[in-house]
Write an enzyme that holds these catalytic residues in place. Structure first.
Site, PDB file in Angstrom:
ATOM      1  N   ASN A  14       0.834  -1.205   0.000  1.00  0.00           N
ATOM      2  CA  ASN A  14       0.000   0.000   0.000  1.00  0.00           C
ATOM      3  C   ASN A  14       0.867   1.253   0.000  1.00  0.00           C
ATOM      4  OD1 ASN A  14      -3.066  -0.457   0.229  1.00  0.00           O
ATOM      5  ND2 ASN A  14      -2.192  -2.042   1.536  1.00  0.00           N
ATOM      6  N   ARG A  62       2.209   1.514  25.423  1.00  0.00           N
ATOM      7  CA  ARG A  62       1.592   2.031  24.189  1.00  0.00           C
ATOM      8  C   ARG A  62       1.759   3.550  24.144  1.00  0.00           C
ATOM      9  NH1 ARG A  62      -1.912  -0.727  21.399  1.00  0.00           N
ATOM     10  NH2 ARG A  62      -2.623  -2.039  23.112  1.00  0.00           N
ATOM     11  N   MET A  87       0.705  -2.708  12.143  1.00  0.00           N
ATOM     12  CA  MET A  87       0.077  -3.727  13.005  1.00  0.00           C
ATOM     13  C   MET A  87       0.173  -3.408  14.492  1.00  0.00           C
ATOM     14  SD  MET A  87      -1.092  -5.298  10.570  1.00  0.00           S
ATOM     15  CE  MET A  87      -1.830  -6.804  11.127  1.00  0.00           C
ATOM     16  N   ARG A  88       0.012  -2.098  14.836  1.00  0.00           N
ATOM     17  CA  ARG A  88      -0.056  -1.726  16.253  1.00  0.00           C
ATOM     18  C   ARG A  88      -1.372  -0.984  16.483  1.00  0.00           C
ATOM     19  NH1 ARG A  88       2.516  -4.547  19.210  1.00  0.00           N
ATOM     20  NH2 ARG A  88       2.293  -3.006  20.870  1.00  0.00           N
ATOM     21  N   LEU A  90      -3.217   1.956  18.129  1.00  0.00           N
ATOM     22  CA  LEU A  90      -2.790   3.246  18.654  1.00  0.00           C
ATOM     23  C   LEU A  90      -3.593   3.619  19.898  1.00  0.00           C
ATOM     24  CD1 LEU A  90      -2.534   4.937  15.166  1.00  0.00           C
ATOM     25  CD2 LEU A  90      -0.608   4.482  16.708  1.00  0.00           C
ATOM     26  N   ASN A 104      -6.741   4.862   7.728  1.00  0.00           N
ATOM     27  CA  ASN A 104      -6.251   3.479   7.682  1.00  0.00           C
ATOM     28  C   ASN A 104      -6.938   2.736   6.553  1.00  0.00           C
ATOM     29  OD1 ASN A 104      -5.037   0.983   8.592  1.00  0.00           O
ATOM     30  ND2 ASN A 104      -7.026   0.449   9.496  1.00  0.00           N
ATOM     31  N   HIS A 106      -8.337  -1.063   5.619  1.00  0.00           N
ATOM     32  CA  HIS A 106      -8.694  -2.340   6.252  1.00  0.00           C
ATOM     33  C   HIS A 106      -9.262  -3.268   5.193  1.00  0.00           C
ATOM     34  CE1 HIS A 106      -9.892  -5.009   9.515  1.00  0.00           C
ATOM     35  NE2 HIS A 106     -11.037  -5.166   8.879  1.00  0.00           N
ATOM     36  N   SER A 133     -11.723  -1.100   2.784  1.00  0.00           N
ATOM     37  CA  SER A 133     -12.266   0.174   3.250  1.00  0.00           C
ATOM     38  C   SER A 133     -11.142   1.090   3.697  1.00  0.00           C
ATOM     39  CB  SER A 133     -13.202  -0.053   4.451  1.00  0.00           C
ATOM     40  OG  SER A 133     -14.187  -1.022   4.182  1.00  0.00           O
ATOM     41  N   ASP A 142     -10.990   0.090  14.112  1.00  0.00           N
ATOM     42  CA  ASP A 142     -11.686  -0.132  12.838  1.00  0.00           C
ATOM     43  C   ASP A 142     -13.112   0.415  12.829  1.00  0.00           C
ATOM     44  OD1 ASP A 142     -10.145  -3.425  12.495  1.00  0.00           O
ATOM     45  OD2 ASP A 142      -9.408  -1.428  11.946  1.00  0.00           O
ATOM     46  N   GLU A 171      -7.281  -2.586  -3.001  1.00  0.00           N
ATOM     47  CA  GLU A 171      -6.684  -1.690  -2.001  1.00  0.00           C
ATOM     48  C   GLU A 171      -5.721  -0.710  -2.666  1.00  0.00           C
ATOM     49  OE1 GLU A 171      -6.080  -5.206   1.292  1.00  0.00           O
ATOM     50  OE2 GLU A 171      -4.907  -3.369   1.530  1.00  0.00           O
TER      51      GLU A 171
END
Ligand code: GRF
Length: 197
Positions: A14, A62, A87-88, A90, A104, A106, A133, A142, A171
């Site tokens: 991406n 975090r 892949m974290r 937030l 983002n 997804h 999306s 999400d 995507e």
């Protein structure tokens, strides 16, 4: 011209699409940050002459990790942040600090199939359609308002790999189009809704 920061954790396909599309778009990618060392996405950034950083998340809270991300993005004068295979999860604080300019991609037709292992779940449920999306990021995972979506058919003999490849194809077209819209102020996050101009 908007300055974009892209957060990655892996292959960066991406990211590659966002880089290719910037040539005639009202944005320029000013920084790529990975939380993992040595991933392909960092090579894509280097090949495109885009500055990059590795900020490991291990052995940090975090909040501490997100504070480092925030400082690096602000130091680079970033206007818009794109999560691309990052892949974290937030923190609420980070999501609120960048609300309306944090997006983002997804690999499902949100709000359906939030979270992980999306393609397995879609196939197991016998869905006829899936897709991707691009959405605003809000504290709830999400759950942010959708900016753009694209759907693909699910074939009876699909495996997770064949469906993931078909979704990825859309995507790579969808994300640059959605980022362009945001960069030209064609969409805004207002009162929890994606509002189009
Ligand atoms: C993409 O399918 C994206 O939707 C998901 O993770 C994958 C990342 O791929 N969040 P890449 O890192 O962009 O190649």
């Amino acid at each position: 011209m908007k300055r974009v920061g892209v957060l990655i954790s892996g292959r960066g396909r991406n990211l590659g699409a966002l880089i290719s599309a910037q040539v005639d778009a009202p944005y320029r990618i000013g920084l790529v940050i990975s939380n993992i060392e040595g991933v392909d996405g960092l090579t894509r950034a280097a090949d495109a002459g885009i500055p990059s950083l590795v900020i490991p998340h291990k052995d940090k809270t975090r909040e501490a990790f997100d504070a480092e991300l925030d400082a690096a993005l602000r130091a680079a004068k970033i206007d818009i942040v794109c999560l691309a295979g990052f892949m974290r999860i937030l923190s609420d604080g980070f999501a609120r600090a960048w609300e309306g300019r944090l997006i983002n991609i997804h690999p499902s037709l949100l709000p359906a199939y939030k979270g992980v292992k999306v393609h397995e779940r879609v196939i197991a449920a016998g869905e006829a359609q899936s897709g991707a999306s691009v959405h605003f990021v809000v504290p709830e995972l999400d759950a942010g308002p959708v900016i753009a979506q694209a759907s693909v058919p699910v074939h009876p003999n699909d495996t997770t790999e064949t469906l993931a490849a078909r979704v990825l194809d859309v995507e790579l077209k969808l994300y640059p189009a959605a980022l362009r819209l945001l960069a030209e102020d064609g969409v805004k996050l207002q009162k929890g809704l994606a509002v189009f101009d």
